[in-house]
Design a protein around this motif. Structure first.
Motif, PDB file in Angstrom:
ATOM      1  N   GLY A 342     -28.048  38.310  18.539  1.00  0.00           N
ATOM      2  CA  GLY A 342     -28.780  37.826  17.374  1.00  0.00           C
ATOM      3  C   GLY A 342     -27.951  36.936  16.465  1.00  0.00           C
ATOM      4  O   GLY A 342     -28.325  36.698  15.317  1.00  0.00           O
ATOM      5  N   MET A 343     -26.841  36.435  16.961  1.00  0.00           N
ATOM      6  CA  MET A 343     -25.970  35.545  16.196  1.00  0.00           C
ATOM      7  C   MET A 343     -25.724  34.282  17.022  1.00  0.00           C
ATOM      8  O   MET A 343     -25.784  34.303  18.256  1.00  0.00           O
ATOM      9  N   LEU A 344     -25.441  33.170  16.336  1.00  0.00           N
ATOM     10  CA  LEU A 344     -25.115  31.943  17.049  1.00  0.00           C
ATOM     11  C   LEU A 344     -24.048  31.176  16.284  1.00  0.00           C
ATOM     12  O   LEU A 344     -24.216  30.870  15.102  1.00  0.00           O
ATOM     13  N   CYS A 345     -22.925  30.895  16.953  1.00  0.00           N
ATOM     14  CA  CYS A 345     -21.880  30.064  16.369  1.00  0.00           C
ATOM     15  C   CYS A 345     -21.249  29.231  17.480  1.00  0.00           C
ATOM     16  O   CYS A 345     -21.329  29.580  18.667  1.00  0.00           O
ATOM     17  N   VAL A 346     -20.625  28.130  17.097  1.00  0.00           N
ATOM     18  CA  VAL A 346     -20.129  27.169  18.081  1.00  0.00           C
ATOM     19  C   VAL A 346     -18.658  26.855  17.856  1.00  0.00           C
ATOM     20  O   VAL A 346     -18.096  27.112  16.788  1.00  0.00           O
ATOM     21  N   ASN A 347     -18.065  26.279  18.886  1.00  0.00           N
ATOM     22  CA  ASN A 347     -16.675  25.841  18.840  1.00  0.00           C
ATOM     23  C   ASN A 347     -16.568  24.610  19.733  1.00  0.00           C
ATOM     24  O   ASN A 347     -17.570  24.127  20.268  1.00  0.00           O
TER      25      ASN A 347
END
Length: 528
Positions: A342-347
């Motif tokens: 339920g989380m979304l982050c990018v790199n």
């Protein structure tokens, strides 16, 4: 035999002569008189690119002739490195336990091995080969593996990155780190390049070789071994445990990276001294690599071989917040660094050749306790989670990433001469309004910075550039308070090292921190 150096030698990118030939010409001697020629430093000088671009070198060599007369020629004086020594052999009662197998954990383990101590390394994730399978499985079926992913597993989060080896640290131990990487398969150019990098393909090989070698020397690596509890007696570590294991230990080094939120929660609950710390959040911006190369190299673009262009841009907003580009990945990809459902982050991530279609970088804004709305030690984590959940929802709640074109965010953009950009993020993207997942005050800073960056690198704020949300894992959101030996200030036997400790950032500084942690442990053990 005497060795000499020539420093700050500028060589045009159009100069096709061999470096040893250039050296001989500067000294007015025959190149056959130069032996044991070696590059000590190399950087790219773009300050006068309207006319020419130069590589700037420092060379070292010996001579088979009489020393020529030259103001530039100096006697080579090797850097003195203070060696860490213990006069007697140490036999700890229990083997030290290292939690985490990233740069800090690996170099901590290597330092113990060098001093005759065989550590146990507990890694919640898998070895690199299995990690890659788990990551591909996530991309295909969009089910989060909370233990084996881009952040967790052998090599840590840096395994899937650009592999930058730059460090602001002046600590001489960085030479140990770089030489170790060369020993395990990295190119020797990382020893002299001003901005060395490995690329994810080379990192995987180097880390795998390093782990295998440490295992052969007695280090006990246990993968899929998540530490869930640290047991104390009289406020001193006495054991660690997880699913299916319990290990007696009086020395535990946490080197678990900046995304191990459950570890921070565990340490906080057991009373370890922790405080929240500032970090930065924002977006990833993607341009076509050829556009960034053209903007950077101007008329020299494509006329002679040049590396994929890098940039570092900074802006101080009127709101007194710093905004800056972070983890620039020339020819790279935007990747998911998701560790919770339920989380979304990018790199960002690049391969060693940096020859991919796009170049990306984070554009991030500093945040602190005023933004978190709390002085609680873990308030920064909850702030990250809020932004990551917002991005998850904005992306359609299926791990697609929300994207927005610069033209839709900025009032004024310039599209002339710029290519359409295909987003590189997998498993997929969806166009969205980034106002839905990033606080207005943060987005305003990003908008102002983009205008400023467009003036500094003409066209950087092209309307065709893509912004992907959300970037939150720039550094640890906590700091584990520790003493000069890197031991917790209030729990004996508990050490913290690497990015997760809140004192390091990046591969090299984390590795140095791991070395220092092992040396701190050895110092204490040798005095007991």
């Amino acid at each position: 035999m005497a060795y000499y150096t020539l420093k700050d030698i500028k060589v045009s990118i159009y100069d096709s002569r061999e470096l040893i030939e250039i050296t001989a010409s500067l000294l007015n001697i025959k190149k056959e008189h130069i032996t044991e020629f070696k590059i000590l430093k190399r950087s790219l000088d773009l300050r006068h690119k309207d006319k020419d671009i130069f590589y700037v070198y420092t060379f070292m060599f010996s001579l088979k002739c009489k020393r020529p007369v030259s103001d530039k020629l100096e006697i080579y004086l090797p850097e003195k490195i203070e060696e860490f020594k213990i006069d007697h052999k140490i036999k700890p009662i229990h083997r030290p336990v290292i939690v985490g197998c990233g740069p800090a954990g690996l170099f901590c383990a290597q330092t113990f091995i060098e001093h005759g101590i065989e550590p146990i390394i507990l890694e919640r994730g898998q070895r690199i080969a299995q990690r890659e399978k788990d990551i591909n499985k996530f991309i295909n079926d969009r089910k989060v593996n909370k233990e084996s992913n881009i952040c967790f597993g052998e090599g840590g989060a840096g395994t899937f990155s650009d592999g930058k080896l730059t460090s602001r640290s002046k600590d001489a131990r960085q030479n140990i780190v770089l030489n170790t990487f060369v020993k395990y398969g990295a190119d020797e150019s990382i020893l002299y390049d001003n901005k060395p990098h490995l690329g994810t393909d080379v990192i995987k090989k180097v880390i795998t070789n390093m782990t295998d070698d440490l295992i052969s020397k007695g280090a006990d690596f246990r993968f899929n071994a998540k530490v869930e509890n640290v047991m104390l007696k009289d406020n001193t570590v006495c054991a660690v445990s997880g699913h299916g294991f319990e290990i007696k230990a009086d020395t535990v080094i946490f080197a678990c990276g900046h995304s191990a939120r459950d570890v921070y929660e565990m340490l906080n609950n057991m009373g370890a001294a922790i405080q929240s710390k500032p970090f930065a959040v924002g977006v990833r911006i993607e341009h076509k690599r050829e556009d960034i190369d053209r903007l950077t190299y101007k008329q020299h673009y494509l006329k002679t071989p040049l590396p994929a262009a890098e940039y570092i841009l900074k802006y101080q907003d009127a709101s007194d917040r710093g905004v800056y580009t972070f983890c620039n990945c020339p020819g790279g990809l935007v990747i998911p660094c998701i560790t919770e459902e339920g989380m979304l982050c990018v790199n960002g991530m690049s391969y060693s050749k940096r020859d991919g279609e796009n170049t990306n970088s984070a554009i991030v804004v500093t945040v602190d306790q005023k933004d978190f709305g709390s002085m609680h030690p873990l308030a920064g984590i909850e702030y990250q989670r809020q932004l990551e959940h917002n991005a998850y929802v904005a992306g359609g709640a299926n791990y697609s990433a929300p994207i927005m074109y610069c033209k839709d965010l900025l009032t004024h953009t310039d599209n002339k001469g710029f290519s359409d950009v295909r987003p590189s993020y997998l498993p997929g993207v969806i166009q969205a309004d980034l106002h839905d997942c990033i606080p207005q005050n943060i987005l305003n800073c990003i908008k102002n910075a983009l205008d400023d960056f467009g003036r500094k690198l003409n066209g950087f704020n092209s309307g065709k550039a893509i912004l992907t949300a959300v970037e939150t894992r720039t550094s640890s959101p906590v700091k584990i308070l520790r003493d000069e030996n890197l031991q917790s200030i209030n729990i004996k036997g508990l050490y913290a090292a690497g990015e997760g400790s809140g004192y390091a950032g990046g591969i090299v500084s984390s590795a140095i921190d791991g070395i220092k942690a092992a040396q701190g442990c050895i110092n204490i053990l040798s005095n007991n």
